[in-house]
Write an enzyme that holds these catalytic residues in place. Structure first.
Site, PDB file in Angstrom:
ATOM      1  N   GLU A 112      49.081  31.281  47.140  1.00 19.44           N
ATOM      2  CA  GLU A 112      49.401  32.051  48.351  1.00 19.44           C
ATOM      3  C   GLU A 112      48.683  31.441  49.554  1.00 19.44           C
ATOM      4  O   GLU A 112      47.793  30.596  49.379  1.00 19.44           O
ATOM      5  CB  GLU A 112      49.011  33.526  48.170  1.00 19.44           C
ATOM      6  CG  GLU A 112      49.918  34.244  47.180  1.00 19.44           C
ATOM      7  CD  GLU A 112      49.552  35.702  46.958  1.00 19.44           C
ATOM      8  OE1 GLU A 112      48.495  36.142  47.420  1.00 19.44           O
ATOM      9  OE2 GLU A 112      50.354  36.394  46.307  1.00 19.44           O
ATOM     10  N   HIS A 240      51.069  41.776  57.689  1.00 17.78           N
ATOM     11  CA  HIS A 240      51.690  40.820  56.758  1.00 17.78           C
ATOM     12  C   HIS A 240      52.821  40.136  57.502  1.00 17.78           C
ATOM     13  O   HIS A 240      53.614  40.801  58.169  1.00 17.78           O
ATOM     14  CB  HIS A 240      52.208  41.550  55.516  1.00 17.78           C
ATOM     15  CG  HIS A 240      52.480  40.622  54.375  1.00 17.78           C
ATOM     16  ND1 HIS A 240      53.524  39.727  54.394  1.00 17.78           N
ATOM     17  CD2 HIS A 240      51.835  40.421  53.199  1.00 17.78           C
ATOM     18  CE1 HIS A 240      53.511  39.019  53.265  1.00 17.78           C
ATOM     19  NE2 HIS A 240      52.485  39.426  52.522  1.00 17.78           N
ATOM     20  N   ARG A 286      47.072  34.360  56.658  1.00 15.65           N
ATOM     21  CA  ARG A 286      48.029  35.356  57.114  1.00 15.65           C
ATOM     22  C   ARG A 286      47.964  35.691  58.601  1.00 15.65           C
ATOM     23  O   ARG A 286      48.976  35.914  59.246  1.00 15.65           O
ATOM     24  CB  ARG A 286      47.710  36.624  56.329  1.00 15.65           C
ATOM     25  CG  ARG A 286      48.878  37.394  55.957  1.00 15.65           C
ATOM     26  CD  ARG A 286      48.451  38.421  54.984  1.00 15.65           C
ATOM     27  NE  ARG A 286      48.777  38.026  53.645  1.00 15.65           N
ATOM     28  CZ  ARG A 286      48.562  38.785  52.597  1.00 15.65           C
ATOM     29  NH1 ARG A 286      47.994  39.960  52.746  1.00 15.65           N
ATOM     30  NH2 ARG A 286      48.897  38.379  51.401  1.00 15.65           N
ATOM     31  N   HIS A 347      49.601  45.949  57.220  1.00 15.81           N
ATOM     32  CA  HIS A 347      49.538  45.775  55.767  1.00 15.81           C
ATOM     33  C   HIS A 347      48.213  46.207  55.153  1.00 15.81           C
ATOM     34  O   HIS A 347      48.189  46.905  54.140  1.00 15.81           O
ATOM     35  CB  HIS A 347      49.807  44.301  55.470  1.00 15.81           C
ATOM     36  CG  HIS A 347      49.853  43.944  54.025  1.00 15.81           C
ATOM     37  ND1 HIS A 347      50.750  44.504  53.144  1.00 15.81           N
ATOM     38  CD2 HIS A 347      49.111  43.072  53.285  1.00 15.81           C
ATOM     39  CE1 HIS A 347      50.572  43.986  51.932  1.00 15.81           C
ATOM     40  NE2 HIS A 347      49.570  43.134  51.993  1.00 15.81           N
ATOM     41  N   ARG A 382      41.377  39.134  55.600  1.00 11.03           N
ATOM     42  CA  ARG A 382      41.351  39.056  54.130  1.00 11.03           C
ATOM     43  C   ARG A 382      42.228  37.918  53.617  1.00 11.03           C
ATOM     44  O   ARG A 382      43.369  37.750  54.055  1.00 11.03           O
ATOM     45  CB  ARG A 382      41.876  40.373  53.547  1.00 11.03           C
ATOM     46  CG  ARG A 382      42.017  40.358  52.045  1.00 11.03           C
ATOM     47  CD  ARG A 382      42.558  41.672  51.560  1.00 11.03           C
ATOM     48  NE  ARG A 382      43.917  41.887  51.978  1.00 11.03           N
ATOM     49  CZ  ARG A 382      44.994  41.718  51.202  1.00 11.03           C
ATOM     50  NH1 ARG A 382      44.857  41.328  49.954  1.00 11.03           N
ATOM     51  NH2 ARG A 382      46.194  41.964  51.669  1.00 11.03           N
TER      52      ARG A 382
HETATM   53  P1  FAD Z   1      45.393  52.763  46.531  1.00 10.31           P
HETATM   54  O1  FAD Z   1      45.981  51.958  45.453  1.00 10.31           O
HETATM   55  O2  FAD Z   1      46.145  52.855  47.792  1.00 10.31           O
HETATM   56  O3  FAD Z   1      45.140  54.230  45.957  1.00 10.31           O
HETATM   57  C1  FAD Z   1      44.763  55.262  46.821  1.00 10.31           C
HETATM   58  C2  FAD Z   1      44.885  56.571  46.075  1.00 10.31           C
HETATM   59  O4  FAD Z   1      44.241  57.599  46.811  1.00 10.31           O
HETATM   60  C3  FAD Z   1      46.311  57.034  45.866  1.00 10.31           C
HETATM   61  O5  FAD Z   1      46.401  57.556  44.578  1.00 10.31           O
HETATM   62  C4  FAD Z   1      46.475  58.144  46.904  1.00 10.31           C
HETATM   63  O6  FAD Z   1      47.447  59.099  46.588  1.00 10.31           O
HETATM   64  C5  FAD Z   1      45.096  58.742  46.866  1.00 10.31           C
HETATM   65  N1  FAD Z   1      44.706  59.512  48.056  1.00 10.31           N
HETATM   66  C6  FAD Z   1      44.683  59.101  49.344  1.00 10.31           C
HETATM   67  N2  FAD Z   1      44.235  60.093  50.135  1.00 10.31           N
HETATM   68  C7  FAD Z   1      43.967  61.150  49.324  1.00 10.31           C
HETATM   69  C8  FAD Z   1      43.486  62.472  49.534  1.00 10.31           C
HETATM   70  N3  FAD Z   1      43.198  62.950  50.768  1.00 10.31           N
HETATM   71  N4  FAD Z   1      43.327  63.290  48.460  1.00 10.31           N
HETATM   72  C9  FAD Z   1      43.635  62.860  47.209  1.00 10.31           C
HETATM   73  N5  FAD Z   1      44.116  61.627  46.953  1.00 10.31           N
HETATM   74  C10 FAD Z   1      44.267  60.781  47.995  1.00 10.31           C
HETATM   75  N6  FAD Z   1      46.551  43.202  47.315  1.00 10.31           N
HETATM   76  C11 FAD Z   1      46.329  42.156  46.494  1.00 10.31           C
HETATM   77  O7  FAD Z   1      45.178  41.827  46.199  1.00 10.31           O
HETATM   78  N7  FAD Z   1      47.383  41.470  45.971  1.00 10.31           N
HETATM   79  C12 FAD Z   1      48.669  41.789  46.249  1.00 10.31           C
HETATM   80  O8  FAD Z   1      49.591  41.161  45.735  1.00 10.31           O
HETATM   81  C13 FAD Z   1      48.924  42.860  47.128  1.00 10.31           C
HETATM   82  N8  FAD Z   1      50.190  43.207  47.460  1.00 10.31           N
HETATM   83  C14 FAD Z   1      50.390  44.312  48.224  1.00 10.31           C
HETATM   84  C15 FAD Z   1      51.710  44.715  48.488  1.00 10.31           C
HETATM   85  C16 FAD Z   1      51.951  45.879  49.193  1.00 10.31           C
HETATM   86  C17 FAD Z   1      53.364  46.296  49.476  1.00 10.31           C
HETATM   87  C18 FAD Z   1      50.852  46.658  49.655  1.00 10.31           C
HETATM   88  C19 FAD Z   1      51.094  47.929  50.399  1.00 10.31           C
HETATM   89  C20 FAD Z   1      49.558  46.244  49.415  1.00 10.31           C
HETATM   90  C21 FAD Z   1      49.311  45.068  48.714  1.00 10.31           C
HETATM   91  N9  FAD Z   1      48.013  44.648  48.441  1.00 10.31           N
HETATM   92  C22 FAD Z   1      47.806  43.567  47.627  1.00 10.31           C
HETATM   93  C23 FAD Z   1      46.868  45.445  48.847  1.00 10.31           C
HETATM   94  C24 FAD Z   1      46.376  46.247  47.630  1.00 10.31           C
HETATM   95  O9  FAD Z   1      47.504  46.707  46.916  1.00 10.31           O
HETATM   96  C25 FAD Z   1      45.527  47.419  48.006  1.00 10.31           C
HETATM   97  O10 FAD Z   1      44.536  47.051  48.909  1.00 10.31           O
HETATM   98  C26 FAD Z   1      44.852  48.007  46.776  1.00 10.31           C
HETATM   99  O11 FAD Z   1      45.816  48.255  45.786  1.00 10.31           O
HETATM  100  C27 FAD Z   1      44.133  49.269  47.141  1.00 10.31           C
HETATM  101  O12 FAD Z   1      43.758  49.937  45.961  1.00 10.31           O
HETATM  102  P2  FAD Z   1      42.948  51.289  46.090  1.00 10.31           P
HETATM  103  O13 FAD Z   1      42.713  51.771  44.708  1.00 10.31           O
HETATM  104  O14 FAD Z   1      41.799  51.091  46.985  1.00 10.31           O
HETATM  105  O15 FAD Z   1      43.933  52.270  46.882  1.00 10.31           O
HETATM  106  C1  SIN Z   2      51.821  39.558  48.916  1.00  6.87           C
HETATM  107  O1  SIN Z   2      52.312  39.553  47.792  1.00  6.87           O
HETATM  108  O2  SIN Z   2      52.186  38.838  49.849  1.00  6.87           O
HETATM  109  C2  SIN Z   2      50.703  40.483  49.184  1.00  6.87           C
HETATM  110  C3  SIN Z   2      49.457  39.848  48.781  1.00  6.87           C
HETATM  111  C4  SIN Z   2      48.294  40.571  49.377  1.00  6.87           C
HETATM  112  O3  SIN Z   2      48.441  41.465  50.199  1.00  6.87           O
HETATM  113  O4  SIN Z   2      47.181  40.189  49.023  1.00  6.87           O
END
Ligand code: FAD
Ligand code: SIN
Length: 528
Positions: A112, A240, A286, A347, A382
């Protein structure tokens, strides 16, 4: 009504679930999550998780790539620790049941933007869904873990609720759990815990166009800030570069891994314009690609640019990107023959609640992991696929610290019940949704990829007005999820704008036309 658990986990994405699985051997765990349990940013992650696993790769290279992307603001000791933890994290995920794509008996490693080597572990182009479902399945099998869906965390419980004045500079504030709104029963209850993890993810919904699902409203950051935790680097919102430019597609992501496989960004006239902006062309970090697209669109007056994969072998495209192929097909685009129309969208938030190397915040008993946290890993930008890595690495450190923290800590259940006397049911839901749209529009127009003092001041004035109106409404009205989310979004917007206003330079994701250069004396975090 109230319940007691050893560990309270707010959020059921990658950070929250992996933490729960690790602490469950040491006590009872409640995971509360505001919608269905799988609904999270994690579930939508496409590209994968970065880790040094290839024989031609080295930790030093991943460290250097992360530092270059971070534009001088990464904390080197954090980068070193996270990168070196990568292989263990991948093996842990495999042990929990995640099935990643492999080739010839080895994990297939993708590439990437900003990465000098092949190092992206992935499950085709639905890596997040694979991780989320593996972790959820493991969590649901564990007898010490209870998952409460449709439970919305409203506020953290601290000494403030015992009648003590708490300030941001106190060093003896403790977290005793959270007030939680059960959206099905309509009741607010206190959940008491000995250790609490905030794993609520990011805040993409503060912008009009975002890759993030609707849960990403920055609740954890706003809640922690109200509880007087400290927050940093909120100006560094990552856009993104490539999301599908079709209104009904809701900013569907076209993974960076597509460019890693050789996709070319083209203007309507077919010109491969990225080479004119950066030597690394499509594989530049990015921030550079998103800003180049923004500039190209402004210069040409066109609405979108195009991602071209038509020169790549069809089987390669379909096998590596089945989800993207299928989603584009639903919108009438055959990516093996047609260019994909794309534009940037909000993003990922690089800032968040300040945590140390052990995922501790300034509030005792309160830990943060995942996108909600500011750990120092990402600096001003990032590196792709470093966030899933960060989430799982820091949830492990949070788990270790939490287990040792609770040895000497009892529950504190003296706090009063949630007080909503004097409030009435909301009769003006429409005002809430109008204010949310207005906020998202303001942030998109004035606090986007390219900023200026004038735009930021305008955004600040508009947001201040929305804040006053919403606070007034909040204090007269019974809680509802839309109202609480709006309040949290406004708090995040305020922090993003103030942080952006205070940075008098351009660096990484923060670019302002008033201070287009990077300034050595500004080489510091923005702490609120
Ligand atoms: P999340 O996975 O967002 O989980 C948050 C949780 O908190 C959810 O369950 C939500 O419902 C809950 N929540 C929020 N507020 C409350 C509240 N007030 N009360 C109770 N529950 C609550 N990163 C990479 O490293 N590689 C990738 O390929 C990549 N691709 C991505 C593609 C997309 C489309 C997106 C949107 C993001 C991507 N990212 C990627 C970023 C990455 O997915 C996230 O940064 C990471 O998954 C965050 O994980 P987390 O557990 O911190 O939060
Ligand atoms: C992507 O697949 O382009 C998302 C990767 C990331 O947010 O780290």
């Amino acid at each position: 009504m109230s319940e007691k658990f050893d560990f309270l986990v707010i959020g059921s994405g990658g950070a929250g679930l992996s933490y729960a699985l690790r602490v469950a051997a040491f006590g009872s765990v409640a995971i509360i999550t505001k919608k269905d349990k799988a609904e999270s940013n994690t579930n939508y992650a496409q590209g994968g998780l970065a880790s040094v696993l290839d024989e031609n790769d080295r930790f030093e290279d991943h460290i250097e790539d992360t530092l270059i992307a971070g534009a001088g603001l990464c904390h080197p000791e954090v980068v070193d620790m996270v990168v070196r933890s990568g292989p263990d994290v991948v093996h842990e995920l495999l042990d929990w049941g995640a099935r990643f794509t492999s080739k010839d008996g080895k994990l297939d490693l993708g590439r990437e933007g900003g990465h000098s080597k092949q190092r992206i572990v992935h499950a085709a182009d639905r890596t997040g869904k694979e991780i989320e479902s593996a972790l959820l399945t493991a969590a649901e099998k564990h007898s010490n873990i209870r998952v409460f869906e449709h439970h919305f965390a409203l506020e953290l419980i601290t000494e403030h609720h015992l009648g003590k004045k708490v300030t941001r500079y106190d060093t003896d504030t403790h977290c005793f759990g959270a007030y939680v709104f059960d959206t099905r029963s309509g009741r607010v209850e206190a959940i008491f815990s000995r250790a609490t993890l905030i794993a609520t993810g990011g805040v993409g919904q503060v912008y009009l166009h975002t890759t993030n699902p609707s849960i990403a409203t920055g609740d954890g950051i706003a809640m922690a800030f109200r509880a007087k935790a400290r927050v940093a680097n909120m100006e560094f919102m990552q856009f993104h570069p490539t999301t599908l430019h079709i209104p009904e597609a809701n900013s569907f992501l076209i993974s960076e891994a597509v460019r890693g496989k050789g996709a070319i960004l083209r203007g309507r006239d077919g010109s491969a314009f990225m080479a004119g902006y950066d030597d690394r062309a499509e594989l530049a970090p990015r921030d550079i690609v998103a800003r180049s697209i923004d500039n190209y669109l402004k210069k040409t007056g066109e609405e979108c640019v195009y991602l071209d994969v038509t020169h790549i072998d069809n089987d390669t495209i379909i096998n590596h990107f089945p989800h993207i192929t299928e989603t584009c097909r639903l919108y009438g685009i055959d990516i093996t023959r047609d260019w994909i129309p794309v534009v940037p969208a909000a993003h990922y938030l690089c800032g968040g609640v300040i945590t140390d190397m052990e995922a501790r915040t300034f509030i005792h008993g309160l830990f943060c992991a995942g996108e909600v946290a500011f750990t120092g890993l990402h600096g001003a930008n990032r590196l792709a696929s470093n966030s899933l890595l960060e989430a799982i690495v820091f949830s492990k450190r949070a788990a270790e610290q939490s287990v040792s923290y609770i040895r000497d800590v009892r529950w504190n259940t003296e706090v009063p019940e949630w007080d909503d006397s004097g409030t009435v049911n909301s009769e003006e839901e429409i005002l809430i949704s109008h204010n949310k749209q207005e906020l998202q529009q303001v942030m998109w127009n004035y606090v986007g990829i390219v900023r200026s003092d004038l735009r930021l001041e305008r955004a600040f004035r508009r947001t201040r007005f929305l804040y006053e109106e919403t606070e007034d409404y909040y204090h007269r009205t019974k809680v509802s999820v839309p109202l609480c989310e709006l309040r949290n979004l406004i708090a995040n917007a305020y922090m993003i704008i103030r942080s952006a206003m205070s940075r008098k330079e351009s660096r990484g994701l923060h670019y302002t036309t008033d201070y287009p250069q990077t300034v050595e004396s500004e080489n510091h975090d923005t702490i609120i």
